[in-house]
Design an enzyme around this catalytic site. Structure first.
Site, short mmCIF file in Angstrom:
data_model
loop_
_atom_site.label_atom_id
_atom_site.label_comp_id
_atom_site.label_asym_id
_atom_site.label_seq_id
_atom_site.Cartn_x
_atom_site.Cartn_y
_atom_site.Cartn_z
N GLU A 1 0.87 -1.17 0.00
CA GLU A 1 0.00 0.00 0.00
C GLU A 1 0.91 1.23 0.00
OE1 GLU A 1 -2.68 0.50 3.33
OE2 GLU A 1 -3.47 2.35 2.45
N ARG B 1 5.75 -12.77 9.51
CA ARG B 1 6.38 -11.49 9.17
C ARG B 1 7.70 -11.37 9.89
NH1 ARG B 1 2.53 -7.82 9.16
NH2 ARG B 1 3.84 -6.01 9.24
N LYS C 1 4.74 0.84 8.65
CA LYS C 1 4.84 2.16 8.03
C LYS C 1 4.18 3.21 8.91
CE LYS C 1 3.70 -0.01 4.03
NZ LYS C 1 2.50 -0.03 3.25
#
Ligand code: ATP
Ligand code: MG
Length: 552
Positions: free
Chosen positions: A34, A259, A269
């Site tokens: 994104e 992850r 982010k």
């Protein structure tokens, strides 16, 4: 490119199986960020995995911007993401934007409505949450759940036309409010958001939710293996539901992996943006940031990052990797690639009283003894030198082998000197050391059998080039362990130390992004933001050694 990851992992095993059984003919993966921030080292793990997996089996990998959230996204992020993926050494096959599929997604939503699998709901976001129930309690059906197909079609179209305000209505899937999987309790598919989109401008005021958009994006592109992180495991039934009920021709398979988390680091982010916005760092590319652009400015190489990503492997359970493992890979990568030179970060003057004032010698010294092809550089020697404050102690403890009154040390690639006198200022600070040298002890001449225990680095004062050195410590204090929410309180106030020192004259023409091993101090890179024609600024990439042991 360097050695690929051909060591096995469970995702690779699935791919091999799918090829063998002809379930898929060609492996197609995607990296779907994104564009709401800069990429970080966690993304690098996903990039390496997706690109190398497809590449190994002759497949394709797309770079797709998952830009379904107009208020958080920006073209600055898109450009940085493209730059970072390319810098890491990967070439995407297709470059796509989820927003290019908005019309198609809208049509698929209309199809769901026509099949009586979706409805327009007027509950407020709070009410929707309330109605959803809990893990132990089933949800309640929305009073709007049984609207007719015709009414839903009309309302959905009016949503698109902009007749309603943000939050007034949503489109929801009609699945099962009693499902043990909360994601299946009539999830929201579309929301109203009157905001300009970086790609579609004001064309849309309804935007698809991730869980609806993502499977459609994958299917449109013919993705075979849609790899995502473990948090989406519970979303997989919904992913499959969307593919099936929207009657997509291609049926991608979602596979989840753990992850990457690193110690002393936050890695999202959203949180990294907070560090930037609050001014804890000088931007997304601050050398202390775990972003790809930060690591690049810090002096990391794409090779070191790729190796790290392969080495940590692909697993099904979350864990936290010691950030010093990443440092290990940059050290290993730079060891024989980098010229070795001398600089003094905390200078203290040394005067060699028995060396003539007007004399100077130029020693020709290898840039890197392990890489003789790098050639030699001239290293001047004269009566006045700088050494590092850390290499002198007036009252040393036992086993201190560096300089102290009455002791001898070797100046790297030069002579043995002896400290005879310590000069102090009014406040008692040591400002100068008076030493004598032994002319019979030149390094490399073979004349001398004399050995001393300590060797220290130095720079000839007359020839020294002033420079700024920036030393870094982790940005987040140790006890933060991964991504805690109060990470702003755990920001390390001493994560950067700025020193004014001197470097040897061979470094005077160094350009931004040139790397050096400063003997005994560490690997450094010339900063590309603060270096000017007047002054070179160097960032320490990593110290030479660490107590951290790498498991083999
Ligand atoms: P963030 O919270 O940092 O924004 P995200 O998962 O929301 O992370 P996306 O831009 O959606 O970020 O991520 C693009 C891809 O990168 C996704 O497939 C995601 O699974 C993967 N990814 C993100 N963070 C990590 C991580 N720490 N380790 C491995 N893969 C990651
Ligand atoms: Mg995200």
């Amino acid at each position: 490119m360097d050695n690929k990851n051909t060591s096995s992992n469970f995702i690779r095993d699935i791919v091999i199986e799918d090829l063998k059984s002809s379930k898929v003919k060609e492996v197609v993966t995607r990296f779907p960020p994104e564009p709401n921030g800069y990429l970080h080292i966690g993304h690098a793990k996903a990039i390496v995995l997706n690109f190398e997996l497809a590449d190994e089996f002759g497949g394709r990998t797309n770079l797709r911007f998952d830009d379904t959230n107009p208020t958080k996204e920006d073209t600055e992020y898109i450009e940085s993401i493209k730059e970072d993926v390319a810098w890491l050494g990967f070439k995407w096959d297709g470059l796509y934007f989820a927003s290019d599929y908005f019309e198609e997604m809208y049509n698929r939503a209309v199809l769901l409505i026509k099949k009586n699998k979706a409805y327009v709901c007027d509950l407020s976001p709070e009410e929707i949450r309330e109605y959803r129930g809990t893990l132990t309690q089933p949800g309640k059906e929305s009073p709007y759940r049984n609207r007719s197909v015709e009414e839903n079609l009309e309302l959905f179209e009016r949503m698109r036309r902009g007749e309603f305000k943000d939050g007034e209505k949503v489109l929801r899937a009609k699945i099962d409010m009693a499902s043990p999987n909360m994601n299946m309790r009539d999830p929201v598919l579309y929301r109203i958001c009157h905001a300009s989109h970086h790609n579609t401008g004001d064309k849309w005021c309804i935007y698809p939710m991730y869980d609806f958009a993502h499977p459609i994006e994958d299917a449109i592109e013919g993705v075979t293996h849609s790899i995502c992180t473990l948090e989406f495991e519970d979303h997989r039934p919904l992913y499959d539901w969307v593919i099936k009920e929207c009657e997509m021709e291609c049926q991608p398979q979602q596979i989840e992996f753990a992850r990457l988390n690193l110690t002393n680091t936050v890695m999202s982010k959203r949180k990294l943006k907070q560090l930037v916005d609050a001014g804890f760092v000088d931007g997304w590319d601050d050398p202390r940031m775990p972003t790809i652009s930060g690591l690049r400015r810090r002096g990391y190489t794409p090779e070191a990052i790729r190796k790290f990503c392969r080495e940590i492997g692909v697993a099904k359970t979350n864990s936290t990797v010691d950030h010093r493992l990443l440092e290990h890979f940059i050290r290993e990568d730079l060891i024989d690639k980098t010229p070795r030179t001398m600089a003094v970060l905390r200078p203290i003057k040394v005067v060699i009283t028995n060396y003539p004032e007007d004399k100077e010698e130029i020693f020709e010294v290898d840039y890197n003894l392990d890489a003789p092809e790098m050639g030699k550089r001239p290293v001047p020697f004269s009566r006045e030198l700088y050494i590092d404050r850390d290499d002198f102690m007036e009252n040393p403890p036992k086993k201190y082998f560096r300089l102290y009154p009455g002791n001898e040390v070797r100046l790297k690639d030069a002579y043995i000197i002896k400290c005879n006198e310590v000069i102090k200022d009014d406040k008692g600070n040591v400002v100068e050391l008076r030493c004598t040298y032994d002319p019979e002890t030149r390094s490399g001449t073979g004349f001398t059998k004399r050995r001393v225990k300590g060797t220290i680095h130095w720079v000839s004062a007359r020839h020294a080039v002033p420079a700024e050195f920036r030393l870094y410590e982790p940005l987040i204090n140790d006890d933060a362990e991964g991504d805690s929410e109060n990470f702003l309180e755990q920001v390390n106030p001493n994560s950067m130390e700025v020193l004014q020192g001197f470097m040897e004259p061979s470094m005077k023409d160094a350009r931004p992004m040139d790397r050096f091993q400063l003997i005994r101090i560490g690997y450094f890179i010339v900063d590309n933001k603060y270096t000017t024609d007047e002054k070179i600024v160097l960032n320490r990439i990593v110290a030479l050694r660490s107590s951290f042991k790498v498991k083999k």
